[in-house]
Design a protein around this motif. Structure first.
Motif, PDB file in Angstrom:
ATOM      1  N   GLU A 154       0.847  -1.146  -0.078  1.00 52.32           N
ATOM      2  CA  GLU A 154       0.184   0.080   0.008  1.00 52.32           C
ATOM      3  C   GLU A 154       0.939   1.318   0.052  1.00 52.32           C
ATOM      4  OE1 GLU A 154      -1.952   0.577   3.898  1.00 52.32           O
ATOM      5  OE2 GLU A 154      -0.896  -1.181   4.381  1.00 52.32           O
ATOM      6  N   SER A 155       0.283   2.291  -0.151  1.00 53.60           N
ATOM      7  CA  SER A 155       0.993   3.765  -0.211  1.00 53.60           C
ATOM      8  C   SER A 155       1.114   3.886   1.211  1.00 53.60           C
ATOM      9  CB  SER A 155       0.092   4.810  -0.804  1.00 53.60           C
ATOM     10  OG  SER A 155       0.281   4.497  -2.017  1.00 53.60           O
ATOM     11  N   ILE A 156       2.572   4.257   1.550  1.00 58.34           N
ATOM     12  CA  ILE A 156       2.782   4.489   2.989  1.00 58.34           C
ATOM     13  C   ILE A 156       3.236   6.066   3.079  1.00 58.34           C
ATOM     14  CG2 ILE A 156       4.076   4.125   5.075  1.00 58.34           C
ATOM     15  CD1 ILE A 156       4.471   1.223   3.745  1.00 58.34           C
ATOM     16  N   ASP A 157       2.524   6.608   4.062  1.00 54.03           N
ATOM     17  CA  ASP A 157       3.097   8.260   4.469  1.00 54.03           C
ATOM     18  C   ASP A 157       4.052   8.142   5.513  1.00 54.03           C
ATOM     19  OD1 ASP A 157       3.400  10.741   5.424  1.00 54.03           O
ATOM     20  OD2 ASP A 157       1.151  11.309   4.677  1.00 54.03           O
ATOM     21  N   ILE A 158       5.297   8.132   5.199  1.00 56.16           N
ATOM     22  CA  ILE A 158       6.234   7.973   6.377  1.00 56.16           C
ATOM     23  C   ILE A 158       6.201   9.163   7.464  1.00 56.16           C
ATOM     24  CG2 ILE A 158       8.558   8.134   6.757  1.00 56.16           C
ATOM     25  CD1 ILE A 158       8.057   5.665   5.201  1.00 56.16           C
ATOM     26  N   CYS A 159       5.771  10.288   6.930  1.00 55.15           N
ATOM     27  CA  CYS A 159       5.642  11.366   7.964  1.00 55.15           C
ATOM     28  C   CYS A 159       4.725  11.169   8.782  1.00 55.15           C
ATOM     29  CB  CYS A 159       5.297  12.644   7.153  1.00 55.15           C
ATOM     30  SG  CYS A 159       6.756  13.473   6.144  1.00 55.15           S
ATOM     31  N   TYR A 194       2.971  -1.871   5.270  1.00 57.23           N
ATOM     32  CA  TYR A 194       3.059  -0.916   6.376  1.00 57.23           C
ATOM     33  C   TYR A 194       3.902  -1.420   7.522  1.00 57.23           C
ATOM     34  CZ  TYR A 194       1.399   2.603   9.535  1.00 57.23           C
ATOM     35  OH  TYR A 194       1.239   3.674  10.517  1.00 57.23           O
ATOM     36  N   THR A 195       3.294  -2.720   8.088  1.00 57.50           N
ATOM     37  CA  THR A 195       3.850  -3.277   9.279  1.00 57.50           C
ATOM     38  C   THR A 195       5.062  -3.390   9.291  1.00 57.50           C
ATOM     39  OG1 THR A 195       1.632  -4.690   9.383  1.00 57.50           O
ATOM     40  CG2 THR A 195       3.677  -5.354  10.623  1.00 57.50           C
ATOM     41  N   VAL A 197       7.510  -1.749   7.382  1.00 53.43           N
ATOM     42  CA  VAL A 197       8.192  -0.121   7.380  1.00 53.43           C
ATOM     43  C   VAL A 197       8.098   0.290   8.750  1.00 53.43           C
ATOM     44  CG1 VAL A 197       8.034   2.114   6.297  1.00 53.43           C
ATOM     45  CG2 VAL A 197       7.801   0.119   4.943  1.00 53.43           C
ATOM     46  N   TYR A 198       6.999   0.236   9.357  1.00 58.82           N
ATOM     47  CA  TYR A 198       6.574   0.725  10.735  1.00 58.82           C
ATOM     48  C   TYR A 198       7.746   0.036  11.899  1.00 58.82           C
ATOM     49  CZ  TYR A 198       4.586   1.660  15.357  1.00 58.82           C
ATOM     50  OH  TYR A 198       4.073   1.871  16.669  1.00 58.82           O
ATOM     51  N   SER A 199       8.370  -1.268  11.468  1.00 58.29           N
ATOM     52  CA  SER A 199       9.033  -1.972  12.362  1.00 58.29           C
ATOM     53  C   SER A 199      10.418  -1.139  12.251  1.00 58.29           C
ATOM     54  CB  SER A 199       9.122  -3.545  12.015  1.00 58.29           C
ATOM     55  OG  SER A 199       9.847  -3.448  10.841  1.00 58.29           O
ATOM     56  N   ILE A 200      10.670  -0.807  11.121  1.00 61.62           N
ATOM     57  CA  ILE A 200      11.962   0.029  11.122  1.00 61.62           C
ATOM     58  C   ILE A 200      12.225   0.868  12.032  1.00 61.62           C
ATOM     59  CG2 ILE A 200      13.685   1.380   9.315  1.00 61.62           C
ATOM     60  CD1 ILE A 200      12.198  -0.512   7.099  1.00 61.62           C
ATOM     61  N   PHE A 201      11.359   1.989  11.620  1.00 62.16           N
ATOM     62  CA  PHE A 201      11.361   3.224  12.512  1.00 62.16           C
ATOM     63  C   PHE A 201      10.834   2.897  14.314  1.00 62.16           C
ATOM     64  CE2 PHE A 201      10.565   4.695   8.069  1.00 62.16           C
ATOM     65  CZ  PHE A 201      11.693   5.695   8.049  1.00 62.16           C
ATOM     66  N   ARG A 202      10.198   2.234  14.364  1.00 60.46           N
ATOM     67  CA  ARG A 202       9.763   1.761  15.724  1.00 60.46           C
ATOM     68  C   ARG A 202      10.878   1.111  16.669  1.00 60.46           C
ATOM     69  NH1 ARG A 202       5.281   1.791  19.247  1.00 60.46           N
ATOM     70  NH2 ARG A 202       6.196   1.505  21.462  1.00 60.46           N
ATOM     71  N   ASN A 203      11.478   0.105  15.841  1.00 59.29           N
ATOM     72  CA  ASN A 203      12.537  -0.637  16.490  1.00 59.29           C
ATOM     73  C   ASN A 203      13.669   0.489  16.603  1.00 59.29           C
ATOM     74  OD1 ASN A 203      12.128  -3.218  17.053  1.00 59.29           O
ATOM     75  ND2 ASN A 203      11.627  -3.421  15.143  1.00 59.29           N
ATOM     76  N   LEU A 204      13.970   1.267  15.567  1.00 54.63           N
ATOM     77  CA  LEU A 204      15.129   2.146  15.898  1.00 54.63           C
ATOM     78  C   LEU A 204      14.869   3.188  17.016  1.00 54.63           C
ATOM     79  CD1 LEU A 204      15.955   3.028  12.180  1.00 54.63           C
ATOM     80  CD2 LEU A 204      17.499   1.705  13.731  1.00 54.63           C
ATOM     81  N   MET A 205      13.509   3.674  16.952  1.00 56.70           N
ATOM     82  CA  MET A 205      13.388   4.529  18.260  1.00 56.70           C
ATOM     83  C   MET A 205      13.408   3.744  19.571  1.00 56.70           C
ATOM     84  SD  MET A 205      12.018   7.506  19.157  1.00 56.70           S
ATOM     85  CE  MET A 205      11.073   8.328  17.828  1.00 56.70           C
ATOM     86  N   ASP A 206      13.027   2.498  19.542  1.00 56.98           N
ATOM     87  CA  ASP A 206      12.786   1.925  20.954  1.00 56.98           C
ATOM     88  C   ASP A 206      14.526   1.380  21.294  1.00 56.98           C
ATOM     89  OD1 ASP A 206      10.223   1.573  21.045  1.00 56.98           O
ATOM     90  OD2 ASP A 206      10.044  -0.290  20.222  1.00 56.98           O
ATOM     91  N   ASN A 207      15.371   1.404  20.358  1.00 55.91           N
ATOM     92  CA  ASN A 207      16.637   0.960  20.496  1.00 55.91           C
ATOM     93  C   ASN A 207      17.135   2.349  20.959  1.00 55.91           C
ATOM     94  OD1 ASN A 207      19.198  -0.673  19.881  1.00 55.91           O
ATOM     95  ND2 ASN A 207      19.652   1.157  19.041  1.00 55.91           N
ATOM     96  N   ALA A 208      17.107   3.506  20.621  1.00 57.00           N
ATOM     97  CA  ALA A 208      17.592   4.733  20.891  1.00 57.00           C
ATOM     98  C   ALA A 208      16.992   5.076  22.509  1.00 57.00           C
ATOM     99  CB  ALA A 208      17.034   5.855  20.120  1.00 57.00           C
ATOM    100  N   ILE A 279      13.913  -5.863   2.129  1.00 52.08           N
ATOM    101  CA  ILE A 279      12.856  -6.200   1.497  1.00 52.08           C
ATOM    102  C   ILE A 279      12.316  -4.976   0.735  1.00 52.08           C
ATOM    103  CG2 ILE A 279      10.207  -6.751   1.897  1.00 52.08           C
ATOM    104  CD1 ILE A 279      11.338  -8.689   4.104  1.00 52.08           C
ATOM    105  N   HIS A 280      12.650  -3.769   1.178  1.00 49.13           N
ATOM    106  CA  HIS A 280      11.808  -2.733   0.483  1.00 49.13           C
ATOM    107  C   HIS A 280      12.967  -1.915  -0.429  1.00 49.13           C
ATOM    108  CE1 HIS A 280       8.727  -3.062   3.493  1.00 49.13           C
ATOM    109  NE2 HIS A 280       7.952  -2.480   2.728  1.00 49.13           N
ATOM    110  N   GLY A 281      14.128  -2.938  -0.903  1.00 53.93           N
ATOM    111  CA  GLY A 281      14.916  -2.196  -1.846  1.00 53.93           C
ATOM    112  C   GLY A 281      15.971  -1.558  -1.578  1.00 53.93           C
ATOM    113  N   GLY A 282      16.229  -1.475   0.002  1.00 49.15           N
ATOM    114  CA  GLY A 282      17.335  -0.472   0.460  1.00 49.15           C
ATOM    115  C   GLY A 282      18.372  -1.134   1.268  1.00 49.15           C
ATOM    116  N   ASP A 283      19.309  -0.360   1.684  1.00 46.46           N
ATOM    117  CA  ASP A 283      20.352  -0.951   2.362  1.00 46.46           C
ATOM    118  C   ASP A 283      20.573   0.001   3.806  1.00 46.46           C
ATOM    119  OD1 ASP A 283      21.892  -2.736   0.548  1.00 46.46           O
ATOM    120  OD2 ASP A 283      22.109  -0.831  -0.657  1.00 46.46           O
ATOM    121  N   ILE A 284      21.203  -0.565   4.613  1.00 47.17           N
ATOM    122  CA  ILE A 284      21.283   0.155   6.050  1.00 47.17           C
ATOM    123  C   ILE A 284      22.704  -0.003   6.494  1.00 47.17           C
ATOM    124  CG2 ILE A 284      20.451  -1.709   7.257  1.00 47.17           C
ATOM    125  CD1 ILE A 284      19.056   0.343   9.280  1.00 47.17           C
TER     126      ILE A 284
END
Length: 316
Positions: A154-159, A194-195, A197-208, A279-284
């Motif tokens: 689906e279309s995901i609004d990252i903001c 969505y789930t 992509v959410y896990s990316i930002f949420r896990n980084l936040m929780d880690n911080a 999975i979303h075509g990126g690197d980290i």
């Protein structure tokens, strides 16, 4: 490397745990409110039965994985799988052993005062929450490892997503006197699950929140690339010793094992982040900031799944 068996085992494991959970709920209906509050024999027996059932199920599935490992001809792959299942078994045994210890103490000490008994019950409940989080993370990774995962694109609004995460973690950040600087400017929209992509930002936040330290600042920024968005998620905390940086995305790897478990971490958060990004075509990548703190640089393609579908269609 686990794709050949992770999906059916994960499905059966989830089904089994759902059955146990349903029986546990039915058991609670059998209890009276007084039984629950007073930690009666009924409550103790119910919780003990649940733990035994969960432990039996987990042992069964770990045994099945080990059998598959034993049948694996590739020695290198077998060693990787063996290490993974050993880590899983170890991580599962820790909360189960804690729960068992508290319940045994309650059972063997009938004269225990109500305050102490309630403390033990609360600690047992905390460990069940940790166990639940661990199983959820394992299930998420199994979904990512599957040969034919069922992604909901689906279309995901990252903001908006980051705003939601900021609101959801407000209390934790406040208790740590942590400031969050959201420097994302709309529109930032991608196609994806969505789930995940959410896990990316949420896990980084929780880690911080868990490791950056009291009074620190977390900042997220973004820049548009040709076919992707580039993100930087950083804090100005203590950072990580250089010898650990290359292993932060490994499953169950912890810089400080004792502190991580005390904070309730599963050891799988950053592994989930890395897999979801790929999975979303990126690197980290991860590194320490020159001024202090940890920095994650990652990218997410705008239409990664649309591109994949187009390629598949052309091959047909």
């Amino acid at each position: 490397m686990i794709r050949r068996y992770s999906n059916p085992i994960s499905r059966n494991l989830v089904v089994s745990l759902v059955v146990v959970s349903a029986l546990f709920v039915a058991g609670f209906l059998w209890l009276s409110a007084a039984d629950f509050m007073q930690g009666s024999w009924r409550f103790v027996v119910l919780v003990a039965a649940m733990i035994i059932a969960i432990f039996s199920i987990l042992s069964y599935f770990v045994t099945k994985i080990n059998k598959i490992i034993g049948d694996e001809a590739d020695v290198e792959n077998a060693e990787i799988r063996r290490e993974l299942t050993q880590n899983i078994a170890h991580e599962l045994k820790t909360p189960v052993a804690s729960i068992q210890g508290y319940l045994e103490t309650i059972l063997e000490t009938p004269e225990m005062d109500e305050e102490t008994r309630n403390q033990f019950v609360e600690r047992s409940f905390t460990q069940t929450r940790r166990l639940t989080a661990l199983l959820q993370d394992i299930s998420t990774l199994n979904k990512m490892d599957a040969k034919a995962p069922n992604y909901k694109i689906e279309s995901i609004d990252i903001c908006k997503m980051v705003e939601t995460i900021s609101a959801d973690t407000y209390l934790q950040r406040s208790s740590a006197q942590m400031t969050f600087r959201d420097q994302l400017f709309p529109p930032i929209v991608i196609k994806g699950d969505y789930t995940m992509v959410y896990s990316i930002f949420r896990n980084l936040m929780d880690n911080a929140i868990a490791y950056a330290g009291t009074g620190t600042t977390v900042t997220v920024t973004a820049a548009r690339g040709e076919d992707c968005w580039h993100f930087i998620f950083r804090d100005n905390g203590a950072g990580v010793p250089e010898q650990h940086l290359d292993r932060l995305f490994e499953r169950f790897y912890r810089v400080d094992k004792g502190r991580s478990r005390k904070l309730g971490g599963t050891g799988l958060g950053l592994a989930i982040v890395k897999n979801a990004v790929r999975i979303h075509g990126g690197d980290i990548t991860v590194r320490n900031n020159e001024s202090g703190g940890l920095r994650f640089d990652f990218s997410l393609k705008v239409n990664n799944f649309e591109t994949a579908r187009a390629k598949k269609s052309r091959r047909k």
